[in-house]
Write a protein that holds these residues in place. Structure first.
Motif, PDB file in Angstrom:
ATOM      1  N   THR A  58       0.879  -1.191   0.066  1.00  3.98           N
ATOM      2  CA  THR A  58      -0.151  -0.056   0.063  1.00  3.98           C
ATOM      3  C   THR A  58       0.895   1.266   0.179  1.00  3.98           C
ATOM      4  OG1 THR A  58      -1.538  -1.477   1.386  1.00  3.98           O
ATOM      5  CG2 THR A  58      -1.807   1.148   1.162  1.00  3.98           C
TER       6      THR A  58
ATOM      7  N   GLN B 228      -0.165   5.545   0.271  1.00  2.00           N
ATOM      8  CA  GLN B 228      -1.255   6.289   0.573  1.00  2.00           C
ATOM      9  C   GLN B 228      -0.995   8.020   0.546  1.00  2.00           C
ATOM     10  OE1 GLN B 228      -4.144   5.147   1.131  1.00  2.00           O
ATOM     11  NE2 GLN B 228      -5.293   6.644   2.196  1.00  2.00           N
TER      12      GLN B 228
ATOM     13  N   GLY C  86       2.194   7.517   2.219  1.00  2.12           N
ATOM     14  CA  GLY C  86       2.071   6.868   3.577  1.00  2.12           C
ATOM     15  C   GLY C  86       2.256   5.101   3.498  1.00  2.12           C
TER      16      GLY C  86
ATOM     17  N   SER D 238       1.677   1.269   5.073  1.00  2.00           N
ATOM     18  CA  SER D 238       0.551   0.966   6.260  1.00  2.00           C
ATOM     19  C   SER D 238       1.125   0.129   7.324  1.00  2.00           C
ATOM     20  CB  SER D 238      -0.212  -0.093   5.091  1.00  2.00           C
ATOM     21  OG  SER D 238      -1.336  -0.790   6.110  1.00  2.00           O
TER      22      SER D 238
ATOM     23  N   ASN E 236      -2.968   4.916  11.018  1.00  2.00           N
ATOM     24  CA  ASN E 236      -2.834   3.519  10.302  1.00  2.00           C
ATOM     25  C   ASN E 236      -1.674   3.457   9.338  1.00  2.00           C
ATOM     26  OD1 ASN E 236      -5.153   1.794  11.456  1.00  2.00           O
ATOM     27  ND2 ASN E 236      -6.430   3.686  10.552  1.00  2.00           N
ATOM     28  N   TYR E 237      -1.104   4.659   8.860  1.00  2.00           N
ATOM     29  CA  TYR E 237      -0.007   4.723   8.154  1.00  2.00           C
ATOM     30  C   TYR E 237       1.088   5.594   8.686  1.00  2.00           C
ATOM     31  CZ  TYR E 237      -4.104   3.462   5.013  1.00  2.00           C
ATOM     32  OH  TYR E 237      -5.048   3.044   4.604  1.00  2.00           O
TER      33      TYR E 237
END
Length: 411
Positions: free
Chosen positions: A3, A5, A106, A108, A236-237
């Protein structure tokens, strides 16, 4: 499925970014740090060293709260502004020898937890917990974790397209490194980058193992305190710099030892002869040219050490690493150094600064013997991480080294 972000970065205004951005706090000598704090009121060092304002050292929870206060003052004074739309940020660093270019975004905490973000170094729980408390108190992160991914043509094309435009920032620091930053705010291009990372799968920590672990702890902690947790919250990141493998530069660390563990020079060389073919190079500055060859500097002379491969066991996954070979054949059995992290007799010098510095320190009698080797490769790092193993401490010195205060991630 990795991921990446986008986020709304808090950033210095264009006219002050060169004054704000700093190296990591520990990389400055005391004199350098004092000079920057005295003569540059915009330096990010004022935030991370908040006790300077009161002419005293501050530690623990009090320091964390003061860091938060200094940060808020920078925001109130409009030294920092926040972007209105979530973006990825293309950051390029141009040195005299190399150019590094990657994406700030970001990463994860879930990917870290699920081993999609892979590690090659052990972390110390007390340091993880301390930095987690720091992050929770200050509410922001300004030191990106360095993550690396396999080269990807589509991502590279997007980066090339963005970097052909005028950057948000362009400034040069006193170490003669030029820094560039571009915003990637186009939702369609962001979606393409995100999809490519999903296809890439695993990514690897190059630098920042404790920061990653602490950020994951923070995510777990704040999740338990938030009854409305959705998984989309900023906590969360954690801010990371995603850079293709080919752009990394990996250097070795030299090992320098105080004393010979009670052995005379002659007895020490005899013990080494069990594991190595030894050649005295005299004053010739020797650097190894192959894996499993080592430099040694002892009593004003250089030696080349060639591992006797017929008696060394290469069966274990870590066994092919030169840092592990040095530990298992010399540092532990001959010099009696079992704890590479905490034994005060061993010190490490970055190989990028070459063996000349090691020679100088030994000639000044600060150490008695030094060892050098070739750098670890990215393939070795990935293999160790894939096996779920950890390298010996100070196995890699990796560039680029990133600036603090240029992009800030709030949660």
């Amino acid at each position: 499925m990795a991921t990446i972000q986008p986020f709304k970065a808090v950033r210095p205004t264009k006219d002050k970014v060169g004054l704000v951005a700093s190296r990591s706090y520990e990389s400055y000598s005391r004199k350098e740090r004092e000079s920057r704090l005295k003569y540059n009121p915009f330096s990010f060092l004022h935030i991370v060293n908040p006790g300077y304002k009161y002419h005293r050292e501050v530690s623990g929870e009090n320091r964390f709260k003061l860091v938060r206060n200094r940060y808020l003052e920078f925001r109130e004074d409009h030294i920092f502004i926040q972007d209105e739309t979530p973006s990825l940020y293309i950051y390029k660093q141009k040195t005299r020898k190399h150019t590094f270019c990657g994406i700030l975004g970001g990463a994860s905490a879930g990917d870290y937890r699920n081993n999609i973000i892979k590690k090659h170094e052990a972390t110390i729980q007390s340091r993880e917990e301390l930095f987690m408390e720091y992050l929770k108190t200050v509410g922001f992160n300004t030191e990106p974790v360095l993550l690396t991914y396999p080269d990807n043509n589509l991502i590279e094309n997007i980066i090339t397209d963005i970097t052909s435009t005028i950057p948000e920032y362009e400034f040069t620091t006193t170490d003669r490194i030029t820094h560039f930053l571009w915003k990637l705010s186009d939702p369609e291009k962001i979606a393409v980058v995100q999809k490519e990372f999903e296809q890439i799968g695993d990514i690897y920590i190059a630098d920042g193992h404790h920061r990653s672990a602490s950020s994951c702890l923070l995510a777990d902690n704040l999740k338990t305190e938030n009854p409305g947790h959705t998984g989309k919250e900023a906590y969360n990141y954690f801010m990371s710099y995603f850079i293709p493998e080919s752009d990394l530069r990996i250097y070795e660390f030299n090992r320098m030892i105080k004393g010979l563990n009670g052995l005379s020079k002659e007895d020490f060389l005899i013990r080494l002869d069990e594991w190595y073919r030894i050649e005295n190079r005299g004053e010739e500055l020797y650097r190894p040219s192959k894996k499993h060859h080592f430099t040694m500097y002892l009593d004003g002379e250089f030696y080349s050490l060639y591992l006797r491969k017929t008696i060394y066991d290469f069966s274990a996954p870590l066994s092919t690493l030169d840092t592990q070979i040095l530990y298992k054949t010399i540092l532990e059995p001959i010099l009696g150094i079992g704890d590479l992290r905490n034994d005060g007799r061993i010190a490490y010098g970055c190989g990028k600064d070459n063996v000349v510095e090691m020679k100088s320190l030994i000639d000044k009698n600060k150490y008695d013997v030094g060892f050098g080797m070739l750098p670890v490769t990215i393939d070795e790092i990935k293999k160790i991480a894939d096996e779920g193993l950890q390298m010996p401490p100070k196995s890699t010195y990796i560039e680029p080294k990133l600036r603090s205060g240029m992009t800030i991630y709030e949660f």
